[in-house]
Scaffold this active site. Structure first.
Site, mmCIF file in Angstrom:
data_model
loop_
_atom_site.group_PDB
_atom_site.id
_atom_site.type_symbol
_atom_site.label_atom_id
_atom_site.label_comp_id
_atom_site.label_asym_id
_atom_site.label_seq_id
_atom_site.Cartn_x
_atom_site.Cartn_y
_atom_site.Cartn_z
ATOM 1 N N THR A 13 0.852 -1.189 0.000
ATOM 2 C CA THR A 13 0.000 0.000 0.000
ATOM 3 C C THR A 13 0.891 1.243 0.000
ATOM 4 O O THR A 13 1.995 1.232 0.527
ATOM 5 C CB THR A 13 -0.940 0.016 1.213
ATOM 6 N N GLY A 14 0.388 2.305 -0.616
ATOM 7 C CA GLY A 14 1.222 3.492 -0.779
ATOM 8 C C GLY A 14 2.468 3.172 -1.569
ATOM 9 O O GLY A 14 3.568 3.636 -1.250
ATOM 10 N N THR A 16 3.491 3.789 -4.766
ATOM 11 C CA THR A 16 3.852 4.475 -6.003
ATOM 12 C C THR A 16 5.059 5.397 -5.882
ATOM 13 O O THR A 16 5.582 5.847 -6.895
ATOM 14 C CB THR A 16 2.663 5.308 -6.522
ATOM 15 N N GLY A 18 8.476 6.943 -2.998
ATOM 16 C CA GLY A 18 9.178 6.893 -1.726
ATOM 17 C C GLY A 18 9.484 5.489 -1.255
ATOM 18 O O GLY A 18 9.885 4.616 -2.036
ATOM 19 N N ILE A 19 9.298 5.248 0.039
ATOM 20 C CA ILE A 19 9.600 3.943 0.629
ATOM 21 C C ILE A 19 8.750 2.860 -0.009
ATOM 22 O O ILE A 19 9.233 1.760 -0.298
ATOM 23 C CB ILE A 19 9.379 3.983 2.150
ATOM 24 N N GLY A 20 7.474 3.146 -0.258
ATOM 25 C CA GLY A 20 6.585 2.143 -0.848
ATOM 26 C C GLY A 20 7.040 1.674 -2.211
ATOM 27 O O GLY A 20 7.027 0.478 -2.508
ATOM 28 N N SER A 136 7.033 4.061 12.314
ATOM 29 C CA SER A 136 7.956 5.193 12.292
ATOM 30 C C SER A 136 8.663 5.308 13.632
ATOM 31 O O SER A 136 8.073 5.011 14.691
ATOM 32 C CB SER A 136 7.200 6.486 12.006
ATOM 33 N N TYR A 150 0.467 12.000 14.546
ATOM 34 C CA TYR A 150 1.134 10.970 13.743
ATOM 35 C C TYR A 150 1.850 9.976 14.648
ATOM 36 O O TYR A 150 1.729 8.753 14.472
ATOM 37 C CB TYR A 150 2.118 11.655 12.799
#
Length: 258
Positions: A13-14, A16, A18-20, A136, A150
């Site tokens: 998930t996520g 597309t 950066g880390i994903g 995180s 967050y």
């Protein structure tokens, strides 16, 4: 170590940017068929994986992803819950509305809870699977003026992950947590830009201020997304088959605890 994921179906998930994106590409190189999700599709030429558009901060988003994935592939072997972001305004408790708090928990906790709930029956049926929740370091080092909602949501994700590992271990499913520190991603660059604007300083000054707030980085730099992805690739593989219920920090030595 082969890190072989041949014939595995993986969801990121996520996935597309950066880390994903780094995780998706790493799993693909290890042989997995990778499905990625995000609210908007990646630009042409930036994606080699099957894409499902969904807003995972909503219940409908998780249902869309699970239904689409299972219809196309019939199962899932690896779930990487990477979708998340620090989206609340800076400034401390007085600047935060109920909506800010709710959105952070929907995106950073409930997105993983819902995806797992929707896809776990197929994992339980096959008596195998790996779930890796991307948390995180902010969960253990909250900054009152920058990351409180967050941090709270990610701390909840850590507790959820530990509890889930105890339930699913006897069913052949491993659950792990990976907690990056300061990583050079597009979201981090956007965060620094917003911080600079709010403080009326340059982006270089904002980046320096952020590093000072979180403490000195012993390795002297931010992590690259691929350095987080390399650990995730190992944890998803059979080489890590005796690991579950653990939270792995990828923070360059930042966390001031033993």
């Amino acid at each position: 170590m082969s890190y072989s994921l041949n014939e595995k179906i993986a969801l990121v998930t996520g996935g597309t940017k950066g880390i994903g994106k780094a995780i998706a590409d790493t799993l693909h190189r290890a042989g997995a068929t990778v499905v990625i999700t995000a609210r908007t599709a990646p630009k042409d030429g930036e994606n080699d994986h099957y894409f499902i558009a969904a807003d995972l901060s909503t219940p409908d988003g998780a249902l869309t992803v699970s239904a689409n994935l299972l219809e196309k592939y019939g199962r899932v072997d690896i779930i990487i819950n990477n979708a998340g972001a620090n989206t609340s305004p800076n400034g401390g408790y007085s600047t935060l509305s109920d909506e800010d708090w709710n959105h952070e928990f929907q995106l950073n906790l409930m997105s993983a809870v819902r995806i797992n709930k929707a896809l776990l029956p197929s994992m339980v049926a096959q008596k195998s699977g790996v779930i890796i929740n991307i948390s995180s370091g902010a969960a253990m080092l909250p900054l009152w003026d920058i990351t409180i909602p967050y941090s709270a949501a990610k701390a909840a994700l850590n507790a959820y992950s530990k509890g889930l590992s105890g339930e699913l271990g006897p069913k052949g499913i491993r659950v792990l947590t990976v907690s990056p520190g300061v990583v050079r991603t597009p979201l981090m660059e956007e965060f620094i830009d917003n911080m600079a604007e709010a403080m009326n300083i340059s982006t270089d000054e904002a980046a320096k201020t952020l590093v000072e707030k979180v403490g000195n980085l012993p390795l002297g730099r931010m992590a690259e997304p691929e350095e987080v992805a390399n650990l995730v690739g190992f944890l998803a593989s059979d080489e890590a088959r005796y690991l579950t219920g653990t939270n792995y920090l990828v923070d360059g030595g930042l966390m001031p605890v033993v």
